[in-house]
Design a protein around this motif. Structure first.
Motif, PDB file in Angstrom:
ATOM      1  N   TRP A 139      13.330  97.187 -23.574  1.00 26.52           N
ATOM      2  CA  TRP A 139      14.734  97.206 -23.151  1.00 26.52           C
ATOM      3  C   TRP A 139      15.673  96.731 -24.259  1.00 26.52           C
ATOM      4  O   TRP A 139      16.853  97.101 -24.279  1.00 26.52           O
ATOM      5  CB  TRP A 139      14.944  96.338 -21.906  1.00 26.52           C
ATOM      6  CG  TRP A 139      14.488  96.986 -20.640  1.00 26.52           C
ATOM      7  CD1 TRP A 139      13.433  96.629 -19.864  1.00 26.52           C
ATOM      8  CD2 TRP A 139      15.083  98.117 -19.991  1.00 26.52           C
ATOM      9  NE1 TRP A 139      13.335  97.463 -18.775  1.00 26.52           N
ATOM     10  CE2 TRP A 139      14.343  98.387 -18.834  1.00 26.52           C
ATOM     11  CE3 TRP A 139      16.182  98.927 -20.280  1.00 26.52           C
ATOM     12  CZ2 TRP A 139      14.653  99.428 -17.965  1.00 26.52           C
ATOM     13  CZ3 TRP A 139      16.495  99.964 -19.416  1.00 26.52           C
ATOM     14  CH2 TRP A 139      15.735 100.213 -18.276  1.00 26.52           C
ATOM     15  N   LEU A 140      15.184  95.890 -25.167  1.00 30.50           N
ATOM     16  CA  LEU A 140      16.070  95.253 -26.148  1.00 30.50           C
ATOM     17  C   LEU A 140      16.836  96.230 -27.041  1.00 30.50           C
ATOM     18  O   LEU A 140      18.031  96.023 -27.274  1.00 30.50           O
ATOM     19  CB  LEU A 140      15.292  94.229 -26.973  1.00 30.50           C
ATOM     20  CG  LEU A 140      14.742  93.049 -26.146  1.00 30.50           C
ATOM     21  CD1 LEU A 140      14.023  92.061 -27.041  1.00 30.50           C
ATOM     22  CD2 LEU A 140      15.823  92.370 -25.326  1.00 30.50           C
ATOM     23  N   PRO A 141      16.232  97.312 -27.562  1.00 29.51           N
ATOM     24  CA  PRO A 141      17.038  98.257 -28.341  1.00 29.51           C
ATOM     25  C   PRO A 141      18.188  98.875 -27.545  1.00 29.51           C
ATOM     26  O   PRO A 141      19.266  99.122 -28.081  1.00 29.51           O
ATOM     27  CB  PRO A 141      16.040  99.334 -28.775  1.00 29.51           C
ATOM     28  CG  PRO A 141      14.711  98.679 -28.693  1.00 29.51           C
ATOM     29  CD  PRO A 141      14.812  97.668 -27.581  1.00 29.51           C
ATOM     30  N   LEU A 142      17.958  99.090 -26.241  1.00 30.98           N
ATOM     31  CA  LEU A 142      19.016  99.651 -25.399  1.00 30.98           C
ATOM     32  C   LEU A 142      20.084  98.614 -25.079  1.00 30.98           C
ATOM     33  O   LEU A 142      21.253  98.959 -24.904  1.00 30.98           O
ATOM     34  CB  LEU A 142      18.426 100.238 -24.119  1.00 30.98           C
ATOM     35  CG  LEU A 142      17.451 101.402 -24.327  1.00 30.98           C
ATOM     36  CD1 LEU A 142      16.878 101.865 -22.998  1.00 30.98           C
ATOM     37  CD2 LEU A 142      18.109 102.549 -25.063  1.00 30.98           C
ATOM     38  N   VAL A 143      19.691  97.335 -24.996  1.00 26.96           N
ATOM     39  CA  VAL A 143      20.680  96.268 -24.832  1.00 26.96           C
ATOM     40  C   VAL A 143      21.589  96.242 -26.060  1.00 26.96           C
ATOM     41  O   VAL A 143      22.810  96.131 -25.946  1.00 26.96           O
ATOM     42  CB  VAL A 143      19.999  94.892 -24.632  1.00 26.96           C
ATOM     43  CG1 VAL A 143      21.006  93.757 -24.727  1.00 26.96           C
ATOM     44  CG2 VAL A 143      19.266  94.839 -23.295  1.00 26.96           C
ATOM     45  N   LEU A 144      20.997  96.378 -27.233  1.00 26.80           N
ATOM     46  CA  LEU A 144      21.771  96.320 -28.479  1.00 26.80           C
ATOM     47  C   LEU A 144      22.609  97.569 -28.721  1.00 26.80           C
ATOM     48  O   LEU A 144      23.759  97.476 -29.145  1.00 26.80           O
ATOM     49  CB  LEU A 144      20.821  96.111 -29.668  1.00 26.80           C
ATOM     50  CG  LEU A 144      20.070  94.780 -29.677  1.00 26.80           C
ATOM     51  CD1 LEU A 144      19.021  94.779 -30.778  1.00 26.80           C
ATOM     52  CD2 LEU A 144      21.034  93.627 -29.833  1.00 26.80           C
ATOM     53  N   ALA A 145      22.041  98.741 -28.455  1.00 23.01           N
ATOM     54  CA  ALA A 145      22.719  99.996 -28.813  1.00 23.01           C
ATOM     55  C   ALA A 145      23.439 100.663 -27.654  1.00 23.01           C
ATOM     56  O   ALA A 145      24.301 101.514 -27.874  1.00 23.01           O
ATOM     57  CB  ALA A 145      21.696 100.978 -29.404  1.00 23.01           C
ATOM     58  N   GLY A 146      23.086 100.344 -26.441  1.00 26.10           N
ATOM     59  CA  GLY A 146      23.678 101.038 -25.310  1.00 26.10           C
ATOM     60  C   GLY A 146      23.142 102.458 -25.211  1.00 26.10           C
ATOM     61  O   GLY A 146      22.002 102.722 -25.578  1.00 26.10           O
ATOM     62  N   ALA A 147      23.973 103.349 -24.736  1.00 22.80           N
ATOM     63  CA  ALA A 147      23.599 104.758 -24.577  1.00 22.80           C
ATOM     64  C   ALA A 147      24.623 105.612 -25.328  1.00 22.80           C
ATOM     65  O   ALA A 147      25.519 106.193 -24.723  1.00 22.80           O
ATOM     66  CB  ALA A 147      23.551 105.124 -23.102  1.00 22.80           C
ATOM     67  N   PRO A 148      24.489 105.681 -26.652  1.00 22.80           N
ATOM     68  CA  PRO A 148      25.533 106.314 -27.453  1.00 22.80           C
ATOM     69  C   PRO A 148      25.588 107.842 -27.380  1.00 22.80           C
ATOM     70  O   PRO A 148      26.606 108.432 -27.731  1.00 22.80           O
ATOM     71  CB  PRO A 148      25.224 105.853 -28.876  1.00 22.80           C
ATOM     72  CG  PRO A 148      23.757 105.578 -28.876  1.00 22.80           C
ATOM     73  CD  PRO A 148      23.438 105.106 -27.484  1.00 22.80           C
ATOM     74  N   THR A 149      24.518 108.499 -26.946  1.00 25.14           N
ATOM     75  CA  THR A 149      24.525 109.958 -26.874  1.00 25.14           C
ATOM     76  C   THR A 149      24.002 110.427 -25.527  1.00 25.14           C
ATOM     77  O   THR A 149      23.250 109.723 -24.860  1.00 25.14           O
ATOM     78  CB  THR A 149      23.648 110.582 -27.984  1.00 25.14           C
ATOM     79  OG1 THR A 149      22.310 110.112 -27.833  1.00 25.14           O
ATOM     80  CG2 THR A 149      24.157 110.231 -29.365  1.00 25.14           C
ATOM     81  N   PHE A 150      24.402 111.634 -25.155  1.00 24.39           N
ATOM     82  CA  PHE A 150      23.986 112.231 -23.881  1.00 24.39           C
ATOM     83  C   PHE A 150      24.154 111.234 -22.742  1.00 24.39           C
ATOM     84  O   PHE A 150      23.224 110.985 -21.971  1.00 24.39           O
ATOM     85  CB  PHE A 150      22.540 112.734 -23.942  1.00 24.39           C
ATOM     86  CG  PHE A 150      22.330 113.846 -24.902  1.00 24.39           C
ATOM     87  CD1 PHE A 150      22.904 115.081 -24.685  1.00 24.39           C
ATOM     88  CD2 PHE A 150      21.572 113.656 -26.044  1.00 24.39           C
ATOM     89  CE1 PHE A 150      22.718 116.125 -25.581  1.00 24.39           C
ATOM     90  CE2 PHE A 150      21.380 114.683 -26.944  1.00 24.39           C
ATOM     91  CZ  PHE A 150      21.955 115.922 -26.714  1.00 24.39           C
ATOM     92  N   SER A 151      25.337 110.662 -22.634  1.00 25.48           N
ATOM     93  CA  SER A 151      25.561 109.634 -21.624  1.00 25.48           C
ATOM     94  C   SER A 151      26.979 109.712 -21.081  1.00 25.48           C
ATOM     95  O   SER A 151      27.886 110.222 -21.747  1.00 25.48           O
ATOM     96  CB  SER A 151      25.322 108.249 -22.234  1.00 25.48           C
ATOM     97  OG  SER A 151      26.307 107.961 -23.196  1.00 25.48           O
ATOM     98  N   LEU A 152      27.140 109.182 -19.894  1.00 27.00           N
ATOM     99  CA  LEU A 152      28.481 109.076 -19.324  1.00 27.00           C
ATOM    100  C   LEU A 152      29.316 108.076 -20.115  1.00 27.00           C
ATOM    101  O   LEU A 152      30.531 108.250 -20.244  1.00 27.00           O
ATOM    102  CB  LEU A 152      28.402 108.677 -17.853  1.00 27.00           C
ATOM    103  CG  LEU A 152      27.841 109.749 -16.917  1.00 27.00           C
ATOM    104  CD1 LEU A 152      27.722 109.218 -15.495  1.00 27.00           C
ATOM    105  CD2 LEU A 152      28.690 111.002 -16.951  1.00 27.00           C
ATOM    106  N   ASP A 153      28.671 107.048 -20.663  1.00 29.51           N
ATOM    107  CA  ASP A 153      29.399 106.098 -21.515  1.00 29.51           C
ATOM    108  C   ASP A 153      30.035 106.813 -22.705  1.00 29.51           C
ATOM    109  O   ASP A 153      31.200 106.576 -23.031  1.00 29.51           O
ATOM    110  CB  ASP A 153      28.463 104.999 -22.039  1.00 29.51           C
ATOM    111  CG  ASP A 153      28.097 103.976 -20.981  1.00 29.51           C
ATOM    112  OD1 ASP A 153      28.743 103.950 -19.909  1.00 29.51           O
ATOM    113  OD2 ASP A 153      27.161 103.194 -21.235  1.00 29.51           O
TER     114      ASP A 153
END
Length: 174
Positions: A139-153
């Motif tokens: 989970w830690l890489p996603l905590v740091l980077a979020g969802a930068p591509t193919f995402s609603l964010d």
């Protein structure tokens, strides 16, 4: 290399870098949605006691967990705890899959994995046989980077950026 210019290779590397976390997002998202649904649809699991119940599991791991007080807290309302855990897993999984509040979802996934590691799989020896620690680290890489591509964010960020007045041609430094 034939057929590819250096610039094509650089563009391919850049695209691969941008999308590197996508397989991790899909895996963790699907796994957590599945885990939550599995808990909610297992009638044996959603009981205070009995074979396969959350109550039986909590009693079995209580004395070997790193934080017995955490297990004691869950034992005050095991079925409520099980439902909250399952709903939490589903929300984390869906948020991760669609990339909505990606860092928040990943933080939730990391906290769920941490609590399971410190309670349910703490006694697993050697430690690398337990999967909860691996999920926590995943989970830690996603905590740091979020969802930068193919995402609603990313979609929402683009819309916010496009809604800002254009500053092209203006001197922003006074």
């Amino acid at each position: 290399m034939t057929g590819f210019a250096r610039s094509d290779l650089a563009a391919l590397r850049a695209r691969a870098t941008r999308h590197a976390l996508l397989p991790l997002r899909v895996f963790l998202g699907v796994t957590f949605v599945y885990a939550g649904l599995d808990k909610l649809t297992d009638p044996a699991f959603l009981k205070d006691s009995g074979t396969g119940s959350i109550g039986e599991l909590m009693h079995a791991v209580r004395d070997s967990s790193a934080i017995p007080a955490l297990v004691d807290l869950a034992l005050k309302g095991p079925v409520t705890f099980a439902v909250l855990l399952a709903v939490g897993e589903i929300l984390v999984g869906l948020g991760t899959l669609v990339g909505l509040f990606g860092r928040v979802a990943a933080t939730g996934g990391a906290l769920i994995s941490l609590s399971l590691w410190l309670t349910v799989s703490w006694q697993t020896t050697p430690y690398y046989y337990g999967n909860d620690l691996v999920y926590l680290i995943s989970w830690l890489p996603l905590v740091l980077a979020g969802a930068p591509t193919f995402s609603l964010d990313a979609l929402l960020a683009t819309r916010r950026r496009d809604a800002l007045p254009s500053h092209r041609g203006r001197d922003l430094v006074s």
